[in-house]
Design an enzyme around this catalytic site. Structure first.
Site, short mmCIF file in Angstrom:
data_model
loop_
_atom_site.label_atom_id
_atom_site.label_comp_id
_atom_site.label_asym_id
_atom_site.label_seq_id
_atom_site.Cartn_x
_atom_site.Cartn_y
_atom_site.Cartn_z
N TYR A 166 14.91 -0.84 -42.62
CA TYR A 166 14.54 -2.01 -43.40
C TYR A 166 15.57 -2.45 -44.43
O TYR A 166 16.10 -1.63 -45.19
CB TYR A 166 13.21 -1.74 -44.14
N ARG A 209 10.01 -10.65 -45.92
CA ARG A 209 11.26 -11.36 -46.20
C ARG A 209 11.62 -12.36 -45.12
O ARG A 209 11.33 -12.15 -43.94
CB ARG A 209 12.41 -10.34 -46.28
N CYS A 214 12.18 -10.84 -59.00
CA CYS A 214 11.95 -11.42 -60.32
C CYS A 214 12.53 -12.83 -60.45
O CYS A 214 12.70 -13.33 -61.56
CB CYS A 214 12.48 -10.51 -61.41
N SER A 272 14.89 -7.05 -58.71
CA SER A 272 14.35 -7.43 -57.41
C SER A 272 12.97 -8.07 -57.56
O SER A 272 12.13 -7.56 -58.30
CB SER A 272 14.26 -6.20 -56.51
N HIS A 275 24.20 -7.81 -59.76
CA HIS A 275 22.99 -8.24 -59.05
C HIS A 275 22.58 -9.62 -59.58
O HIS A 275 21.62 -9.74 -60.34
CB HIS A 275 21.90 -7.20 -59.31
N LYS A 316 23.12 -4.17 -50.57
CA LYS A 316 23.02 -3.42 -51.82
C LYS A 316 23.94 -2.20 -51.80
O LYS A 316 24.54 -1.84 -52.82
CB LYS A 316 21.56 -3.01 -52.08
N ARG A 352 13.07 -0.92 -50.11
CA ARG A 352 14.07 0.07 -50.50
C ARG A 352 13.36 1.33 -50.98
O ARG A 352 12.29 1.28 -51.57
CB ARG A 352 14.97 -0.48 -51.62
P1 GTP Z 1 15.04 -10.08 -54.59
O1 GTP Z 1 15.46 -10.90 -53.44
O2 GTP Z 1 14.12 -8.97 -54.25
O3 GTP Z 1 16.18 -9.56 -55.39
O4 GTP Z 1 14.11 -11.03 -55.53
P2 GTP Z 1 14.52 -12.33 -56.34
O5 GTP Z 1 15.01 -11.94 -57.68
O6 GTP Z 1 15.39 -13.20 -55.52
O7 GTP Z 1 13.10 -13.03 -56.57
P3 GTP Z 1 12.49 -14.33 -55.89
O8 GTP Z 1 13.19 -15.58 -56.34
O9 GTP Z 1 12.37 -14.13 -54.45
O10 GTP Z 1 11.05 -14.34 -56.55
C1 GTP Z 1 10.16 -13.25 -56.40
C2 GTP Z 1 8.75 -13.69 -56.64
O11 GTP Z 1 8.63 -14.25 -57.94
C3 GTP Z 1 8.30 -14.77 -55.66
O12 GTP Z 1 6.99 -14.50 -55.27
C4 GTP Z 1 8.37 -16.03 -56.46
O13 GTP Z 1 7.45 -16.99 -56.03
C5 GTP Z 1 8.09 -15.57 -57.89
N1 GTP Z 1 8.82 -16.42 -58.87
C6 GTP Z 1 10.11 -16.82 -58.82
N2 GTP Z 1 10.41 -17.64 -59.85
C7 GTP Z 1 9.29 -17.75 -60.59
C8 GTP Z 1 8.96 -18.45 -61.80
O14 GTP Z 1 9.77 -19.15 -62.40
N3 GTP Z 1 7.68 -18.28 -62.27
C9 GTP Z 1 6.76 -17.52 -61.63
N4 GTP Z 1 5.55 -17.42 -62.16
N5 GTP Z 1 7.03 -16.85 -60.48
C10 GTP Z 1 8.27 -16.96 -59.97
C1 SPV Z 2 16.14 -6.28 -53.34
O1 SPV Z 2 15.29 -5.39 -53.28
O2 SPV Z 2 16.73 -6.56 -54.39
C2 SPV Z 2 16.45 -7.09 -52.14
C3 SPV Z 2 15.90 -6.65 -50.89
O3 SPV Z 2 17.18 -8.07 -52.21
S1 SPV Z 2 16.81 -5.39 -50.20
O4 SPV Z 2 17.85 -5.99 -49.34
O5 SPV Z 2 15.89 -4.61 -49.39
O6 SPV Z 2 17.46 -4.60 -51.20
MN MN Z 3 16.24 -12.82 -53.61
#
Ligand code: GTP
Ligand code: SPV
Ligand code: MN
Length: 609
Positions: free
Chosen positions: A219, A388, A272, A270, A248, A228, A78
């Site tokens: 993208y 992704r 996290c 994002s 979110h 989003k 983004r």
């Molecule tokens: P978006 O899809 O971008 O909104 O991200 P998200 O909030 O869905 O995050 P996601 O669950 O994909 O995790 C992002 C990164 O953080 C990944 O590389 C995970 O492996 C890492 N991660 C997720 N949960 C944990 C956790 O509990 N501990 C640690 N250390 N890393 C984590």
């Molecule tokens: C984020 O950035 O929170 C995502 C990926 O889930 S995107 O669809 O590119 O916004």
């Molecule tokens: Mn996600």
């Protein structure tokens, strides 16, 4: 220049047809295709993408009906600095958003769109966010010149002929119009490239007229306009007007060993941890989890006065790196079923995908996301950090049956979480709704690769919505307070802050193992909801005693757990408080008094502690 574009059937919906005609006249595509969402159409478009070099078909024995794509290296996330909220008044976009007047933005972008689809097919995608059976179906139509966007939208949203028929059956229904062009016209027979895009990018939202105009990027969140752009930015403005919430958030169903069911929503910025928590395999025996949603929640009050959440999406667009059988087995099982698109990950010699963190052992040879040979000795990662997987939600083995419930699930607890290496404890409970709103409004996190720009910089990210609030952030946090006034406090979700990312100041390692072990924190939260767990008052909120966190099978001493839970008053008073004060100062006169009062309370509590 084309004069008469070749076209598939149009629509009986006069307003929609007129808009499509108008866009076609401006963008001058060679053909217009109304997307029906069929399997045959998917086959045709994915084949076209393979022939054009955008897609590589994966080995069907590894990932059936699945494809690899590599974006232009400049188009990987983004673009927050190119994202605009174009309300009539600048004040309505507020201090956290980029703003241009609608007429000015439309003039700029109309010039960019002129002829921008030359040599291409213009696709018209009817879609609905949420359930088509909803009392008020949330329709949208995206016009795009990217077949990659069409096939990705087919995974991420309910699209196609059935939706168009539903729109035609309700000619007065509101339809969000999204216009997207990659900005790479094939003028005068110019050859296409694998990933067309443009250095000039605009992701513009017109909240008052419920429109989205996107230009220059192919993208993710820049181009899949249902996600989003609609389900958060435009929907948050609708929600403000209509008394609901577009957030979110992941939505998780938890089943305790004794069979009690609780629904938890979680707002993390994002990259996290939302997708990972939504798919958790609890490390505690007897606990079960099911996913309702992994990224976006729409919440409304039900007749019983409780807040009900739905997941408006149809697919998962998850961060690939870090996802493996050890961390998120449910995501691995989901993508292994196929029907998925992988963007900016590496290709294995067997025609499968790989990314950092998928397996402990690294493959001997890969083609990295930039198309170069890669070996474990290479000094760059094989996959982009924001690479992704795009995969159907229904393939997730632990999807909750309630995912199909148009009225959603009643939320018992809301978690706010960020990536904070210091200060913020593993978990604490807010004292009441207003305090919880304060916790959300002051949420902070280190920036990640999900957006272009610096990574690892701590910024305030209210309710994990900083890049997604479609109006003034002051009005947004006030909307949260107003929601709280519409219900009995006892019926509102309890609000928690969590932090899986606190680090040991001695060796820099994470203090908490995370992933499946986060179930231990969820268990404490459920016990709090049920009134059976202990908590200690601290200046920031209610924190578990180390003994209150179930450590069965956990490879940590009680001392280490205490470290993860610690509230360091000095750190909060001398470092965190000034940052919160600075953040609140940026709200100007839009800061709700209730939040100013919460800040004063926190300050007083820290000073007398
Ligand atoms: P978006 O899809 O971008 O909104 O991200 P998200 O909030 O869905 O995050 P996601 O669950 O994909 O995790 C992002 C990164 O953080 C990944 O590389 C995970 O492996 C890492 N991660 C997720 N949960 C944990 C956790 O509990 N501990 C640690 N250390 N890393 C984590
Ligand atoms: C984020 O950035 O929170 C995502 C990926 O889930 S995107 O669809 O590119 O916004
Ligand atoms: Mn996600």
């Amino acid at each position: 220049m084309t004069t008469q574009a070749e076209r598939t059937k149009g629509t009986s919906h006069a307003g929609l047809q007129a808009w499509v005609d108008e866009v076609a006249a401006l963008t001058t595509p060679d053909a217009i295709h109304w997307v029906d969402g069929s399997e045959a159409e998917w086959d045709r478009l994915t084949t076209l993408l393979v022939e054009g070099g955008t897609f590589t078909r994966l080995n069907p024995d590894k990932k059936p009906n699945s494809f690899h794509a590599a974006s232009d290296p400049s188009d990987v996330a983004r673009v927050e600095d190119r994202t605009y909220i174009c309300s009539e008044k600048e004040e309505d976009a507020g201090f956290t958003n980029n703003w241009k007047a609608p007429a000015e933005m439309k003039a700029i972008m109309t010039d960019l769109y002129r002829g921008s689809m030359a040599g291409r097919t213009m696709y018209v995608i009817p879609f609905v966010m949420g359930h088509i059976e909803a009392d008020v179906p949330m329709f949208g139509v995206e016009i795009t010149d990217s077949a990659y966007v069409v096939v990705s939208m087919r995974i991420m949203a309910r699209i196609g002929a059935e939706v168009l028929a539903a729109i035609e059956a309700k000619p007065d229904a509101s339809v969000v119009k999204g216009l997207h062009s990659v900005g790479y016209p094939l003028t005068d027979g110019k050859a296409d490239v694998k990933w067309p895009c443009n250095d000039t990018k605009y992701i513009a939202h017109f909240p008052e007229t419920r429109e989205i105009w996107s230009y220059g990027s192919g993208y993710g969140g820049n181009a899949l306009l249902g996600k989003k752009c609609y389900a958060l930015r435009i929907a948050s403005a609708m929600a403000r007007d209509e008394g609901w919430m577009a957030e979110h958030m992941l939505i998780l169903k938890l089943i305790s060993p004794k069979g009690s069911v609780h629904y938890v929503a979680g707002a993390f910025p994002s990259a996290c941890g939302k997708t990972n928590l939504a798919m958790i395999e609890p490390a505690l025996d007897g606990w079960e989890a099911e996913m309702v949603g992994d990224d976006i929640a729409w919440m409304r009050f039900g007749a019983d006065g409780r807040l009900y959440a739905i997941n408006p999406e149809f697919g998962l667009f998850g961060v690939a790196p870090g996802t493996g059988m050890h961390s998120n087995p449910n995501a691995m099982v989901t993508v292994d079923k196929g029907n998925s698109i992988f963007t900016n990950v590496a290709l294995t010699d067997e025609g499968d995908v790989w990314w950092e963190g998928m397996t402990k052992a690294k493959p001997h040879h890969l083609i990295d996301w930039k198309g170069n040979d890669w070996t474990p000795e290479s000094d760059t990662p094989s996959s982009h950090p924001n690479s992704r997987f795009c995969t159907p939600a229904k393939q997730c083995p632990m999807i909750a049956p309630e995912y199909d419930e148009p009225n959603g699930v009643p939320i018992d607890a809301i978690l706010f979480g960020g990536r904070r290496g210091t200060t913020v404890p593993l978990v604490y409970e807010s004292r009441d709704w207003a305090h919880g709103v304060f916790v959300g409004a002051t949420l902070s996190s280190e920036t990640t690769a999900a957006a272009t720009g610096a990574v690892g910089v701590v910024r305030r990210d209210p309710m994990a919505m900083l890049p997604f609030i479609g109006y003034n952030a002051g009005d947004y946090v006030n909307h949260w307070l107003e929601i709280g006034k519409q219900a009995d406090e006892s019926k509102l979700p309890k609000i928690y802050q969590v932090n899986w990312f606190r680090k040991d100041d001695e060796d820099g390692s994470f203090l908490w193992p995370g992933f499946g072990d986060n179930a231990r924190v969820l268990k404490w939260i459920v016990e709090r909801l049920e009134g059976t767990a202990e908590a200690v008052e601290t200046p920031v909120g209610l924190v578990p005693t180390p003994a209150a966190i179930d450590a069965t099978g956990l490879d940590m001493t009680e001392e280490q757990v205490a470290k993860a839970l610690a509230v360091n008053v000095g750190e909060w008073r001398d470092q965190e408080l000034p940052l919160i004060e600075e953040w609140f100062a940026s709200f100007g006169d839009k800061l709700p008094t209730q939040l100013a009062d919460e800040l004063a309370t926190l300050k007083a509590r820290l000073e007398s502690a």
